[in-house]
Design a protein around this motif. Structure first.
Motif, PDB file in Angstrom:
ATOM      1  N   LEU A 187      30.744   5.443  43.990  1.00 25.73           N
ATOM      2  CA  LEU A 187      30.423   6.877  44.591  1.00 25.73           C
ATOM      3  C   LEU A 187      31.803   7.551  44.460  1.00 25.73           C
ATOM      4  CD1 LEU A 187      27.810   5.988  47.247  1.00 25.73           C
ATOM      5  CD2 LEU A 187      27.514   7.532  45.056  1.00 25.73           C
ATOM      6  N   GLY A 188      33.020   6.884  44.385  1.00 21.55           N
ATOM      7  CA  GLY A 188      34.207   7.456  44.290  1.00 21.55           C
ATOM      8  C   GLY A 188      34.536   7.705  45.775  1.00 21.55           C
ATOM      9  N   SER A 189      35.637   8.625  45.668  1.00 19.85           N
ATOM     10  CA  SER A 189      36.418   8.935  46.887  1.00 19.85           C
ATOM     11  C   SER A 189      36.127  10.286  47.577  1.00 19.85           C
ATOM     12  CB  SER A 189      38.063   8.774  46.722  1.00 19.85           C
ATOM     13  OG  SER A 189      38.316   9.894  45.857  1.00 19.85           O
ATOM     14  N   HIS A 190      35.317  11.101  47.163  1.00 24.04           N
ATOM     15  CA  HIS A 190      35.134  12.490  47.367  1.00 24.04           C
ATOM     16  C   HIS A 190      33.665  12.577  47.633  1.00 24.04           C
ATOM     17  CE1 HIS A 190      38.979  13.577  45.675  1.00 24.04           C
ATOM     18  NE2 HIS A 190      38.623  13.077  44.710  1.00 24.04           N
ATOM     19  N   VAL A 191      32.828  11.808  47.568  1.00 23.09           N
ATOM     20  CA  VAL A 191      31.310  11.865  48.005  1.00 23.09           C
ATOM     21  C   VAL A 191      30.783  11.288  49.109  1.00 23.09           C
ATOM     22  CG1 VAL A 191      29.037  11.576  46.976  1.00 23.09           C
ATOM     23  CG2 VAL A 191      30.969  12.132  45.571  1.00 23.09           C
ATOM     24  N   ASP A 192      30.109  11.833  49.999  1.00 22.71           N
ATOM     25  CA  ASP A 192      29.637  11.343  51.313  1.00 22.71           C
ATOM     26  C   ASP A 192      28.100  11.517  51.009  1.00 22.71           C
ATOM     27  OD1 ASP A 192      28.833  10.774  53.720  1.00 22.71           O
ATOM     28  OD2 ASP A 192      29.448  12.663  54.847  1.00 22.71           O
ATOM     29  N   GLN A 193      27.870  10.044  50.619  1.00 22.65           N
ATOM     30  CA  GLN A 193      26.478   9.766  50.370  1.00 22.65           C
ATOM     31  C   GLN A 193      26.162   8.424  50.889  1.00 22.65           C
ATOM     32  OE1 GLN A 193      25.836  10.174  46.107  1.00 22.65           O
ATOM     33  NE2 GLN A 193      24.600  11.565  46.316  1.00 22.65           N
ATOM     34  N   VAL A 194      25.032   8.201  51.490  1.00 19.67           N
ATOM     35  CA  VAL A 194      24.194   7.136  51.992  1.00 19.67           C
ATOM     36  C   VAL A 194      22.942   6.784  51.396  1.00 19.67           C
ATOM     37  CG1 VAL A 194      23.428   5.968  54.152  1.00 19.67           C
ATOM     38  CG2 VAL A 194      25.608   7.678  54.354  1.00 19.67           C
ATOM     39  N   LEU A 195      22.493   5.193  51.336  1.00 20.18           N
ATOM     40  CA  LEU A 195      21.440   5.064  50.819  1.00 20.18           C
ATOM     41  C   LEU A 195      20.369   5.232  51.767  1.00 20.18           C
ATOM     42  CD1 LEU A 195      19.628   3.466  48.569  1.00 20.18           C
ATOM     43  CD2 LEU A 195      20.058   1.231  49.873  1.00 20.18           C
ATOM     44  N   ASP A 196      19.172   6.114  51.465  1.00 17.82           N
ATOM     45  CA  ASP A 196      18.241   6.523  52.501  1.00 17.82           C
ATOM     46  C   ASP A 196      17.442   4.893  52.901  1.00 17.82           C
ATOM     47  OD1 ASP A 196      18.411   8.964  52.271  1.00 17.82           O
ATOM     48  OD2 ASP A 196      16.973   9.240  50.896  1.00 17.82           O
ATOM     49  N   TYR A 197      17.169   5.035  54.386  1.00 19.36           N
ATOM     50  CA  TYR A 197      16.604   3.724  54.852  1.00 19.36           C
ATOM     51  C   TYR A 197      14.967   4.102  54.868  1.00 19.36           C
ATOM     52  CZ  TYR A 197      15.912  -0.214  57.781  1.00 19.36           C
ATOM     53  OH  TYR A 197      15.703  -1.453  58.358  1.00 19.36           O
ATOM     54  N   LEU A 223      32.704   5.256  50.706  1.00 19.40           N
ATOM     55  CA  LEU A 223      33.892   5.219  51.496  1.00 19.40           C
ATOM     56  C   LEU A 223      33.996   6.399  52.567  1.00 19.40           C
ATOM     57  CD1 LEU A 223      36.390   3.216  52.328  1.00 19.40           C
ATOM     58  CD2 LEU A 223      37.706   4.687  50.728  1.00 19.40           C
ATOM     59  N   ILE A 224      33.926   7.572  52.066  1.00 19.62           N
ATOM     60  CA  ILE A 224      33.911   8.780  52.919  1.00 19.62           C
ATOM     61  C   ILE A 224      32.797   8.749  54.104  1.00 19.62           C
ATOM     62  CG2 ILE A 224      33.379  11.244  53.060  1.00 19.62           C
ATOM     63  CD1 ILE A 224      35.296  11.476  50.994  1.00 19.62           C
ATOM     64  N   ALA A 225      31.686   8.123  53.427  1.00 10.84           N
ATOM     65  CA  ALA A 225      30.539   8.207  54.639  1.00 10.84           C
ATOM     66  C   ALA A 225      30.872   6.907  55.759  1.00 10.84           C
ATOM     67  CB  ALA A 225      29.132   7.595  53.841  1.00 10.84           C
ATOM     68  N   TYR A 226      31.345   5.927  55.111  1.00  6.76           N
ATOM     69  CA  TYR A 226      31.626   4.853  56.367  1.00  6.76           C
ATOM     70  C   TYR A 226      32.842   5.486  57.212  1.00  6.76           C
ATOM     71  CZ  TYR A 226      28.993   1.250  54.478  1.00  6.76           C
ATOM     72  OH  TYR A 226      27.906   0.519  54.074  1.00  6.76           O
ATOM     73  N   GLN A 227      33.854   6.240  56.615  1.00  5.77           N
ATOM     74  CA  GLN A 227      34.833   6.872  57.383  1.00  5.77           C
ATOM     75  C   GLN A 227      34.242   7.852  58.419  1.00  5.77           C
ATOM     76  OE1 GLN A 227      37.722   8.889  55.103  1.00  5.77           O
ATOM     77  NE2 GLN A 227      39.393   8.823  56.806  1.00  5.77           N
ATOM     78  N   ASN A 228      33.442   8.707  57.863  1.00  5.69           N
ATOM     79  CA  ASN A 228      32.962   9.713  58.907  1.00  5.69           C
ATOM     80  C   ASN A 228      32.175   9.071  59.979  1.00  5.69           C
ATOM     81  OD1 ASN A 228      33.928  12.132  57.442  1.00  5.69           O
ATOM     82  ND2 ASN A 228      32.029  12.207  56.176  1.00  5.69           N
ATOM     83  N   LEU A 229      31.387   8.155  59.420  1.00  2.60           N
ATOM     84  CA  LEU A 229      30.828   7.253  60.978  1.00  2.60           C
ATOM     85  C   LEU A 229      31.706   6.462  61.657  1.00  2.60           C
ATOM     86  CD1 LEU A 229      28.254   6.221  62.017  1.00  2.60           C
ATOM     87  CD2 LEU A 229      28.361   4.260  60.198  1.00  2.60           C
ATOM     88  N   ALA A 230      32.849   6.013  61.138  1.00  2.98           N
ATOM     89  CA  ALA A 230      33.934   5.474  62.001  1.00  2.98           C
ATOM     90  C   ALA A 230      34.376   6.239  62.907  1.00  2.98           C
ATOM     91  CB  ALA A 230      34.623   4.678  61.165  1.00  2.98           C
ATOM     92  N   LYS A 231      34.665   7.706  62.361  1.00  2.00           N
ATOM     93  CA  LYS A 231      35.627   8.450  63.187  1.00  2.00           C
ATOM     94  C   LYS A 231      34.521   9.172  64.514  1.00  2.00           C
ATOM     95  CE  LYS A 231      38.077  11.132  59.790  1.00  2.00           C
ATOM     96  NZ  LYS A 231      38.252  12.376  58.966  1.00  2.00           N
ATOM     97  N   GLU A 232      33.153   8.867  64.402  1.00  2.00           N
ATOM     98  CA  GLU A 232      32.381   9.196  65.301  1.00  2.00           C
ATOM     99  C   GLU A 232      32.709   8.215  66.699  1.00  2.00           C
ATOM    100  OE1 GLU A 232      28.156   9.792  64.653  1.00  2.00           O
ATOM    101  OE2 GLU A 232      28.714  10.778  62.905  1.00  2.00           O
ATOM    102  N   TYR A 233      32.894   7.264  66.256  1.00  2.00           N
ATOM    103  CA  TYR A 233      32.709   6.021  67.361  1.00  2.00           C
ATOM    104  C   TYR A 233      34.505   5.499  67.391  1.00  2.00           C
ATOM    105  CZ  TYR A 233      27.991   5.697  66.841  1.00  2.00           C
ATOM    106  OH  TYR A 233      26.586   6.011  66.612  1.00  2.00           O
ATOM    107  N   GLY A 234      35.218   6.308  66.866  1.00  2.00           N
ATOM    108  CA  GLY A 234      36.809   6.194  67.559  1.00  2.00           C
ATOM    109  C   GLY A 234      37.582   5.408  66.574  1.00  2.00           C
ATOM    110  N   PHE A 235      37.261   5.001  65.265  1.00  2.00           N
ATOM    111  CA  PHE A 235      37.896   4.020  64.445  1.00  2.00           C
ATOM    112  C   PHE A 235      38.432   5.079  63.266  1.00  2.00           C
ATOM    113  CE2 PHE A 235      34.657   1.260  66.956  1.00  2.00           C
ATOM    114  CZ  PHE A 235      35.408   0.113  66.557  1.00  2.00           C
TER     115      PHE A 235
END
Length: 301
Positions: A187-197, A223-235
Motif C-alpha cells: 500500500l506504500g507510504s501515502h495510503v491510509d487503508q485498512v482491510l474491512d472486518y 503503514l500510515i493506517a497503523y501510525q494514525n491508530l498509534a497516535k490515537e493511543y499515544g504511540f
C-alpha cells in the motif's frame, strides 16, 4: 561473480563505499560475500541495491535475527535498551509454532516471560504457547481466560489478516511500552487503508481457506493506517523494515538521536524485502517493476 560483471548486470557502476556495504549486506542476508552458480545473480544484486538505498536510518545496523524473520530481534533489543523495562512481560498474537516470531528471543535470551497465541499451531507449554483463534469479539475473553495482565511491556501481532482491528481492541484495554505489527507494504507510504472486518473473519475455517490460498496481498493495513491508530493511543512510529513496524509509547520515548525520523513515515517506510516477494509468485507481483506501492490500489478496498 566479479566486480566488472556485477557492474555490467546493473548497468550502473557501484561506488566503492556501496560495494563495501553490498558485501556487508550479502554477509548479513545470505551468510556469504560471493555468488554461487545456483544464485539468481540479478535478483540478489537488485535486492542489495534496494537495501543500500534503504540503509539510511541508524536502527538498520541493529537488526539481528535469532528467532525473528527479518532482524526484528535486534530492533526489539535496541528499543528496550533505550526505553527501559518494567515487567519484562510480552504478549504475541500470531506466532505459528514459536520457532520464528518476535518474542521468543526475549524468552530465551533476555529473561522475559509472556504468552504466545496462535490459531493454527498446537499448544506448547514449554514456551507458554496456546492454540486459540482470536477475533475482535473474543479478544478480551482470551485475556481473562489466560490471566494475561493488562499492563505489560511489549505487544506483537501478525495474523496475516485483521491485525489493525485486533490491535485497536488491545490498545483499548491494555497499556504497554512498545508494540510491533505487520504492515502491508504493497500500500506504500501515502495510503491510509485498512482491510474491512467482515463476518468471515469470525469463522476459523473460512479464515484458513482465505489465508492458505495463493499468497494473498489483500490483508492488514498500510503503514500510515497503523501510525494514525498509534497516535490515537499515544504511540510513535520509530522503525519499519518492509514487513514489521515498531512503535514506542510516548511516555517512554527518549529522543531523536535514539530514534531518528520518529513519525516520519516517508523516511521510515520500506518496501517488502525483494527476496520475500520473490518467494510468493502472485499475479500482482510484477518482477519488472519493484515498486509495489500501486498493486493493492487496483483491488476493491
Amino acid at each position: 561473480m566479479n566486480t566488472y560483471r556485477m557492474q555490467t548486470v546493473l548497468e550502473d557502476p557501484i561506488k566503492s563505499e556501496e560495494f563495501k556495504l553490498l558485501n556487508k549486506i550479502m554477509t548479513k542476508r545470505f551468510g556469504r560475500k560471493w555468488f554461487t552458480k545456483e544464485d539468481d545473480e540479478l535478483k540478489i544484486v537488485i535486492e542489495c541495491k534496494s537495501l543500500i538505498k534503504n540503509e539510511n536510518t541508524k536502527l538498520d545496523s541493529y537488526e539481528k535475527k535469532v528467532f525473528s524473520q527479518f532482524g526484528e530481534d535486534g530492533i526489539t533489543e535496541y528499543i528496550f535498551d533505550k526505553i527501559g523495562t518494567d515487567s519484562k512481560y510480552y504478549v504475541e498474537i500470531g506466532t505459528q509454532d514459536g520457532n520464528e516470531c518476535n518474542t521468543r528471543f526475549l524468552l530465551e535470551e533476555k529473561g522475559w516471560t509472556g504468552i504466545m497465541l496462535d490459531a493454527i499451531a498446537p499448544s506448547n507449554p514449554s514456551i507458554n504457547l496456546h492454540n486459540h483463534f482470536i477475533t475482535r469479539h473474543n479478544i478480551e475473553e482470551v485475556w481473562d481466560l489466560y490471566n494475561i495482565p493488562r499492563d505489560f511491556d511489549y505487544f506483537s501481532i501478525d495474523t496475516d489478516g485483521v491485525d489493525w482491528h485486533l490491535l485497536r481492541r488491545v490498545l483499548n484495554h491494555c497499556n504497554f511500552r512498545a508494540f510491533v505489527c505487520e504492515y502491508n507494504a504493497c500500500l506504500g507510504s501515502h495510503v491510509d487503508q485498512v482491510l474491512d472486518y467482515s463476518e468471515g473473519f469470525d469463522d476459523f475455517e473460512l479464515c484458513k481457506q482465505w489465508n492458505n490460498g495463493e499468497y494473498n496481498i489483500f490483508y492488514g493495513a498500510s503503514l500510515i493506517a497503523y501510525q494514525n491508530l498509534a497516535k490515537e493511543y499515544g504511540f510513535s512510529l520509530v522503525y519499519a523494515n518492509g514487513v514489521n513496524a515498531f512503535f514506542v509509547n510516548d511516555k517512554y520515548w527518549t529522543n531523536e538521536e535514539d530514534f531518528p525520523d520518529t513519525n516520519n513515515t516517508e523516511a521510515l517506510f520500506k518496501d517488502f524485502p525483494l527476496d520475500y516477494r520473490y518467494v510468493y509468485e502472485h499475479p500482482t507481483h510484477n518482477t519488472d517493476n519493484f515498486n509495489t506501492s500501486k498493486l493493492l490500489l487496483k483491488l476493491p478496498l
